[in-house]
Design a protein around this motif. Structure first.
Motif: not given
Length: 205
Positions: A124-142
């Protein structure tokens, strides 16, 4: 993990976090922020900002919003911002990562450093982080993800039942992240210590 367990765990960790787990994970955290400074747009959301260890590394032209569920962690992050005069930090807010209080497509970049194996309902957290990203935006994770074989894999499986005490899942499956709808992996590589951490960049498609 249960939300109360997360709250209690990080209330215990807050006084010593920077000198313990924070110190161990700093190399991967620095790499993530360097990548954001170099490759990503200006509007950045850092989810689970913690004590704000990474905040001083963001470039001055970034506009950083940090969220965390732990009031104890946020108190230290706010003190850091005031002490270091970090003008790139626009806001620090108490928030549940499962219900981010932002409209769709609010950010160019989401930073998620050493947090996805801590939160309840990580899908659910992953879906929320994807939701607030703009198209083409980046999720940077460690993060640390479960190994498939070897002695460390056995240690991770042994430690898994103690997640609520440790404050993180030692056997967390990377597929929870890479299988998120609407995100594609564009970079994946190991990071110190001993390759135990993974650096991931995902793009919103």
């Amino acid at each position: 993990m249960e939300l109360d367990a997360v709250r209690n765990s990080y209330a215990r960790w807050a006084p010593v976090y920077d000198r313990t787990f924070g110190a161990v994970t700093n190399s991967a955290r620095k790499d993530a922020v360097a990548y954001i400074n170099r490759e990503a747009g200006p509007d950045v959301l850092e989810v689970a900002v913690g004590t704000g260890l990474a905040l001083s590394w963001y470039a001055p032209d970034k506009r950083v919003t940090g969220v965390d569920y732990s009031d104890e962690m946020l108190e230290k992050a706010r003190a850091r911002v005031d002490r270091e005069g970090l003008s790139q930090v626009r806001a620090l807010r108490q928030m549940d990562a499962r219900e981010l209080e932002f409209p769709d497509a609010s950010f160019d970049t989401v930073a998620a450093m050493h947090m996805i194996s801590v939160v309840p309902e990580p899908e659910r957290v992953m879906r929320e982080m994807a939701r607030v990203l703009r198209p083409g935006g980046l999720l940077v994770m460690t993060n640390h993800f479960a190994r498939e074989k070897g002695i460390l894999a056995r240690v991770e499986r042994f430690s898994a039942p103690f997640a609520n005490v440790l404050g993180w899942h030692s056997d967390f499956d990377i597929g929870v992240v890479t299988g998120t709808p609407g995100l594609e992996v564009v970079e994946r590589s190991p990071r110190p210590p001993l390759g135990m951490m993974t650096f991931l960049v995902l793009r919103k498609v």
